[in-house]
Design an enzyme around this catalytic site. Sequence first.
Site, PDB file in Angstrom:
ATOM      1  N   SER A   1       0.866  -1.184   0.000  1.00  0.00           N
ATOM      2  CA  SER A   1       0.000   0.000   0.000  1.00  0.00           C
ATOM      3  C   SER A   1       0.895   1.223   0.000  1.00  0.00           C
ATOM      4  O   SER A   1       2.066   1.136   0.383  1.00  0.00           O
ATOM      5  CB  SER A   1      -0.839   0.002   1.291  1.00  0.00           C
ATOM      6  OG  SER A   1      -1.503   1.236   1.460  1.00  0.00           O
TER       7      SER A   1
ATOM      8  N   TYR B   1      -1.367  -1.229  10.562  1.00  0.00           N
ATOM      9  CA  TYR B   1      -1.479  -1.372   9.097  1.00  0.00           C
ATOM     10  C   TYR B   1      -0.170  -0.935   8.431  1.00  0.00           C
ATOM     11  O   TYR B   1       0.324  -1.596   7.517  1.00  0.00           O
ATOM     12  CB  TYR B   1      -2.648  -0.518   8.606  1.00  0.00           C
ATOM     13  CG  TYR B   1      -3.045  -0.730   7.160  1.00  0.00           C
ATOM     14  CD1 TYR B   1      -3.648  -1.911   6.743  1.00  0.00           C
ATOM     15  CD2 TYR B   1      -2.843   0.278   6.214  1.00  0.00           C
ATOM     16  CE1 TYR B   1      -4.033  -2.093   5.419  1.00  0.00           C
ATOM     17  CE2 TYR B   1      -3.223   0.106   4.888  1.00  0.00           C
ATOM     18  CZ  TYR B   1      -3.824  -1.082   4.498  1.00  0.00           C
ATOM     19  OH  TYR B   1      -4.205  -1.256   3.180  1.00  0.00           O
TER      20      TYR B   1
HETATM   21  N1  NAD Z   1      -8.958   0.250  -0.744  1.00  0.00           N
HETATM   22  C1  NAD Z   1      -7.828   0.908  -0.549  1.00  0.00           C
HETATM   23  O1  NAD Z   1      -7.795   2.148  -0.509  1.00  0.00           O
HETATM   24  C2  NAD Z   1      -6.538   0.145  -0.382  1.00  0.00           C
HETATM   25  C3  NAD Z   1      -5.343   0.899  -0.357  1.00  0.00           C
HETATM   26  C4  NAD Z   1      -4.140   0.235  -0.221  1.00  0.00           C
HETATM   27  C5  NAD Z   1      -4.112  -1.142  -0.079  1.00  0.00           C
HETATM   28  N2  NAD Z   1      -5.273  -1.837  -0.092  1.00  0.00           N
HETATM   29  C6  NAD Z   1      -5.174  -3.297   0.069  1.00  0.00           C
HETATM   30  O2  NAD Z   1      -5.821  -3.935  -1.008  1.00  0.00           O
HETATM   31  C7  NAD Z   1      -6.272  -5.232  -0.568  1.00  0.00           C
HETATM   32  C8  NAD Z   1      -7.737  -5.384  -0.952  1.00  0.00           C
HETATM   33  O3  NAD Z   1      -8.467  -4.436  -0.241  1.00  0.00           O
HETATM   34  P1  NAD Z   1      -9.860  -3.804  -0.734  1.00  0.00           P
HETATM   35  O4  NAD Z   1      -9.742  -2.362  -0.621  1.00  0.00           O
HETATM   36  O5  NAD Z   1     -10.280  -4.418  -1.991  1.00  0.00           O
HETATM   37  O6  NAD Z   1     -10.768  -4.260   0.507  1.00  0.00           O
HETATM   38  P2  NAD Z   1     -12.075  -5.154   0.629  1.00  0.00           P
HETATM   39  O7  NAD Z   1     -12.453  -5.074   2.056  1.00  0.00           O
HETATM   40  O8  NAD Z   1     -13.053  -4.803  -0.423  1.00  0.00           O
HETATM   41  O9  NAD Z   1     -11.528  -6.609   0.279  1.00  0.00           O
HETATM   42  C9  NAD Z   1     -10.793  -7.385   1.162  1.00  0.00           C
HETATM   43  C10 NAD Z   1     -11.175  -8.827   0.951  1.00  0.00           C
HETATM   44  O10 NAD Z   1     -10.370  -9.631   1.817  1.00  0.00           O
HETATM   45  C11 NAD Z   1     -11.218 -10.589   2.429  1.00  0.00           C
HETATM   46  N3  NAD Z   1     -10.619 -11.007   3.694  1.00  0.00           N
HETATM   47  C12 NAD Z   1     -10.511 -10.305   4.845  1.00  0.00           C
HETATM   48  N4  NAD Z   1      -9.932 -11.037   5.795  1.00  0.00           N
HETATM   49  C13 NAD Z   1      -9.626 -12.244   5.228  1.00  0.00           C
HETATM   50  C14 NAD Z   1      -9.037 -13.418   5.712  1.00  0.00           C
HETATM   51  N5  NAD Z   1      -8.617 -13.532   6.976  1.00  0.00           N
HETATM   52  N6  NAD Z   1      -8.864 -14.450   4.861  1.00  0.00           N
HETATM   53  C15 NAD Z   1      -9.312 -14.367   3.570  1.00  0.00           C
HETATM   54  N7  NAD Z   1      -9.906 -13.284   3.078  1.00  0.00           N
HETATM   55  C16 NAD Z   1     -10.060 -12.231   3.900  1.00  0.00           C
HETATM   56  C17 NAD Z   1     -12.548  -9.888   2.599  1.00  0.00           C
HETATM   57  O11 NAD Z   1     -13.623 -10.800   2.798  1.00  0.00           O
HETATM   58  C18 NAD Z   1     -12.632  -9.136   1.295  1.00  0.00           C
HETATM   59  O12 NAD Z   1     -13.195  -9.920   0.266  1.00  0.00           O
HETATM   60  C19 NAD Z   1      -6.010  -5.285   0.934  1.00  0.00           C
HETATM   61  O13 NAD Z   1      -4.801  -5.972   1.157  1.00  0.00           O
HETATM   62  C20 NAD Z   1      -5.847  -3.827   1.304  1.00  0.00           C
HETATM   63  O14 NAD Z   1      -5.059  -3.648   2.458  1.00  0.00           O
HETATM   64  C21 NAD Z   1      -6.485  -1.248  -0.240  1.00  0.00           C
END
Ligand code: NAD
Length: 273
Positions: A142, A155
């Site tokens: 991230s 985080y």
């Molecule tokens: N959205 C943002 O702004 C952003 C920014 C930087 C990084 N990220 C990273 O991108 C990735 C995806 O995030 P997103 O924004 O799509 O979020 P999201 O919440 O839409 O998706 C996360 C997914 O992970 C699943 N999940 C959570 N805990 C889990 C576990 N223990 N085992 C298996 N699955 C699990 C959830 O059910 C969900 O489907 C994450 O690693 C997040 O940290 C997101």
Amino acid sequence: MKRLENKVAVITGSATGIGQATALVFAEQGATVVCADVDLEKAQATVKQIEQAGGKAEAVHVDVSQVDSVKQLADHLASTYGTVDVLFNNAGIDQQGGKVHEYPIELFDQIIAVDLRGTFLTSKFVIPLMLKNGGSIINTSSMSGRAADLNRSGYNAAKGGIANFTRAMAIDYAREGIRVNSLSPGTIETPLIDTLVGGKEEEQGKQFRDANAWITPLGRLGKPREMATVALFLASDDSSYVTGEDITADGGIMAYTWPGEMLIDDKWKTDAE
Ligand SMILES: NC(=O)c1ccc[n+]([C@@H]2O[C@H](COP(=O)([O-])OP(=O)(O)OC[C@H]3O[C@@H](n4cnc5c(N)ncnc54)[C@H](O)[C@@H]3O)[C@@H](O)[C@H]2O)c1
């Protein structure tokens, strides 16, 4: 020819957000996609969308923080496919916890367990299925792994750890034909943002989104599909000479040290969607 034709791609956290969008894009490009998520019902909905579009996918339950659950996923992959070509370690959680002295220990442990340890565990048990043919692993760091946020040290620690863990993996497996890179999203409109600061309609959620549009040089939040296409580049042979790299896709936030005129420019108000 499609870019992931005849490939088996495993995506953790593919029930929603970035993982879901990537599952759709990988399937469009010919991959058979294994949608692995702790929320099986929503992962099944992703599979349905893929199948309706003519693609191939299946949903499998996994909790990436639990050794036995990840082992079960790996056993299933071994008996169903034999080998895996692409692993996208995308599952992750985020939550504000306060300054370090007030940060709940349980929350710190939970974020490290899912985001960092989950990336380790899934890699540990899926890599044996990639050793024969080689492949590509994409870890999810991230911009919060490259710099820090207020009240989110757990985080920040997890995502910073993933960036360097990625380099370690890249070195470990380069001679085995497995490339390992990380993707560092900026602020992307997904359910994770709703959990972190509230939905679009809520006051705090709206303020957060407006402030993010303001500080982002491109003037808006990112869309899940804009991360999926970067993941596709890293998954496919288009990135055949790229390993140990982190690709930031953040609308330009990490490019500046001081936002300068962006602070007084309100063009983002009209440009933001
Ligand atoms: N959205 C943002 O702004 C952003 C920014 C930087 C990084 N990220 C990273 O991108 C990735 C995806 O995030 P997103 O924004 O799509 O979020 P999201 O919440 O839409 O998706 C996360 C997914 O992970 C699943 N999940 C959570 N805990 C889990 C576990 N223990 N085992 C298996 N699955 C699990 C959830 O059910 C969900 O489907 C994450 O690693 C997040 O940290 C997101």
